[in-house]
Design a protein around this motif. Structure first.
Motif, short mmCIF file in Angstrom:
data_model
loop_
_atom_site.label_atom_id
_atom_site.label_comp_id
_atom_site.label_asym_id
_atom_site.label_seq_id
_atom_site.Cartn_x
_atom_site.Cartn_y
_atom_site.Cartn_z
N VAL A 160 0.83 -1.20 0.00
CA VAL A 160 0.00 0.00 0.00
C VAL A 160 0.86 1.25 0.00
O VAL A 160 0.51 2.27 -0.61
N VAL A 161 2.01 1.18 0.67
CA VAL A 161 2.88 2.36 0.77
C VAL A 161 3.47 2.74 -0.59
O VAL A 161 3.93 3.87 -0.77
N CYS A 162 3.47 1.81 -1.53
CA CYS A 162 3.97 2.11 -2.87
C CYS A 162 2.86 2.79 -3.68
O CYS A 162 2.40 2.27 -4.71
N ASN A 163 2.44 3.92 -3.21
CA ASN A 163 1.37 4.67 -3.88
C ASN A 163 1.89 5.20 -5.22
O ASN A 163 2.94 5.85 -5.27
N PRO A 164 1.15 4.95 -6.31
CA PRO A 164 1.62 5.40 -7.63
C PRO A 164 1.85 6.90 -7.72
O PRO A 164 2.81 7.34 -8.35
N LEU A 165 0.99 7.68 -7.09
CA LEU A 165 1.16 9.13 -7.13
C LEU A 165 2.42 9.56 -6.38
O LEU A 165 3.16 10.42 -6.86
N LEU A 166 2.66 8.95 -5.22
CA LEU A 166 3.85 9.27 -4.44
C LEU A 166 5.11 8.91 -5.22
O LEU A 166 6.07 9.69 -5.30
N ILE A 167 5.12 7.71 -5.80
CA ILE A 167 6.27 7.28 -6.59
C ILE A 167 6.47 8.19 -7.79
O ILE A 167 7.59 8.59 -8.13
N GLY A 168 5.36 8.56 -8.44
CA GLY A 168 5.44 9.45 -9.59
C GLY A 168 6.03 10.80 -9.23
O GLY A 168 6.86 11.35 -9.98
N VAL A 169 5.62 11.34 -8.10
CA VAL A 169 6.15 12.63 -7.65
C VAL A 169 7.65 12.54 -7.38
O VAL A 169 8.43 13.40 -7.82
N VAL A 170 8.05 11.50 -6.66
CA VAL A 170 9.47 11.33 -6.32
C VAL A 170 10.32 11.16 -7.59
O VAL A 170 11.39 11.77 -7.73
N LEU A 171 9.85 10.34 -8.52
CA LEU A 171 10.61 10.11 -9.76
C LEU A 171 10.69 11.38 -10.61
O LEU A 171 11.74 11.68 -11.19
N THR A 172 9.59 12.11 -10.66
CA THR A 172 9.59 13.35 -11.44
C THR A 172 10.59 14.35 -10.87
O THR A 172 11.37 14.98 -11.61
N ILE A 173 10.56 14.51 -9.55
CA ILE A 173 11.52 15.42 -8.90
C ILE A 173 12.95 14.96 -9.15
O ILE A 173 13.85 15.76 -9.42
N VAL A 195 14.13 13.24 -11.72
CA VAL A 195 14.52 13.52 -13.11
C VAL A 195 14.85 15.00 -13.29
O VAL A 195 15.85 15.36 -13.93
N LEU A 196 14.03 15.88 -12.71
CA LEU A 196 14.26 17.32 -12.84
C LEU A 196 15.58 17.72 -12.18
O LEU A 196 16.33 18.55 -12.73
N LEU A 197 15.88 17.13 -11.02
CA LEU A 197 17.13 17.46 -10.33
C LEU A 197 18.34 16.86 -11.06
O LEU A 197 19.38 17.52 -11.20
N LEU A 198 18.20 15.62 -11.52
CA LEU A 198 19.32 14.94 -12.18
C LEU A 198 19.77 15.65 -13.45
O LEU A 198 20.97 15.82 -13.70
N PHE A 199 18.80 16.07 -14.25
CA PHE A 199 19.13 16.72 -15.53
C PHE A 199 19.09 18.24 -15.44
O PHE A 199 19.17 18.93 -16.45
N ARG A 200 18.89 18.75 -14.19
CA ARG A 200 18.86 20.19 -13.95
C ARG A 200 17.86 20.90 -14.86
O ARG A 200 18.17 21.90 -15.51
N ILE A 201 16.68 20.33 -14.91
CA ILE A 201 15.61 20.89 -15.74
C ILE A 201 14.83 21.90 -14.90
O ILE A 201 14.34 21.56 -13.83
N PRO A 202 14.70 23.13 -15.35
CA PRO A 202 13.93 24.13 -14.58
C PRO A 202 12.48 23.69 -14.44
O PRO A 202 11.90 23.10 -15.37
N TYR A 203 11.91 23.98 -13.28
CA TYR A 203 10.50 23.64 -13.06
C TYR A 203 9.60 24.32 -14.09
O TYR A 203 8.59 23.74 -14.53
#
Length: 226
Positions: free
Chosen positions: A32-45, A47-55
């Motif tokens: 249950v803790v593997c909430n798709p929305l939570l995982i999606g948010v973490v992965l998106t953040i 990717v943005l940090l890794l490739f230094r993509i502006p919000y």
């Protein structure tokens, strides 16, 4: 490469892909803790940090997804319509339950904000955390709140509610589907409602109803508390 990041398609594609990954992880693990929305948010953040993509670049496309928030919430009326007889028989407990839920939610936030010395802008941003995003942003900004902080508070509240709802229902031995649905919707809005729909048709319909009722109550209470 920067042109690709600023393309509207990039934000949409990244959001859909990371959420899809979250869905796959939840199905694989069954946790249950593997909430798709939570995982999606973490992965998106990540990717943005890794490739230094502006919000701002990501938001070029992500804002199109936000446009579907209000229509998606309105679509919950379909499930509610199927439970009209139940709604007619229990309109008073539903109204009282949603009102109490909104009062407790907003009252506890107001108390904690005062206790920790948060300013008026932060208080206004956090106060509508338990209602759906479009209503929460409107309430927050109307009283001088910061919309981005409100969105974060709403999303985290919804994720936490969707994860803990089944456990709390068993812990407090809530056997009435109507009560369970109202509690989930009143506390964790649309994200929680998606979980309520998995628990049962009645739970999902009542949770969707609670979103609307609590949204109205929250708007009215904000005029008194802020």
């Amino acid at each position: 490469m920067s042109e690709l990041f600023y393309s509207p398609f990039f934000g949409v594609a990244l959001s859909i892909f990371t959420f899809w990954v979250g869905v796959r992880i939840q199905k694989k693990t069954g946790l249950v803790v593997c909430n798709p929305l939570l995982i999606g948010v973490v992965l998106t953040i990540g990717v943005l940090l890794l490739f230094r993509i502006p919000y701002e670049a990501y938001d070029q496309g992500a804002e199109f997804i936000s446009l579907f928030l209000s229509p998606a919430t309105a679509c919950l009326a379909v499930a509610i319509y199927g439970k009209l007889p139940l709604l007619r028989r229990n309109w008073l407990p539903i109204l009282v339950g949603c009102t109490v839920g909104s009062v407790v939610s907003m009252g506890s936030v107001l108390l904690l904000c005062r206790l920790f010395g948060l300013d008026e802008a932060m208080t206004a941003s956090l106060l509508p955390k338990s209602v759906t995003t479009p209503i929460a942003i409107s309430v927050s900004e109307a009283h001088g709140g910061i919309g981005s902080i409100t969105v974060v508070a709403v999303v985290l509240t919804g994720i936490f509610g969707s994860i803990t709802a089944p456990l709390l229902i068993r812990l407090f031995r809530v056997r009435e589907p109507l009560a369970a649905g109202l509690a989930i919707g009143a506390c964790s809005h649309a994200v929680g409602t998606s979980r309520a729909l998995e628990l049962g048709e009645t739970e999902g319909a009542m949770s969707g109803l609670a979103i609307g009722v609590c949204g109205i109550v929250t708007v009215l209470l904000s005029l008194l508390l802020m």
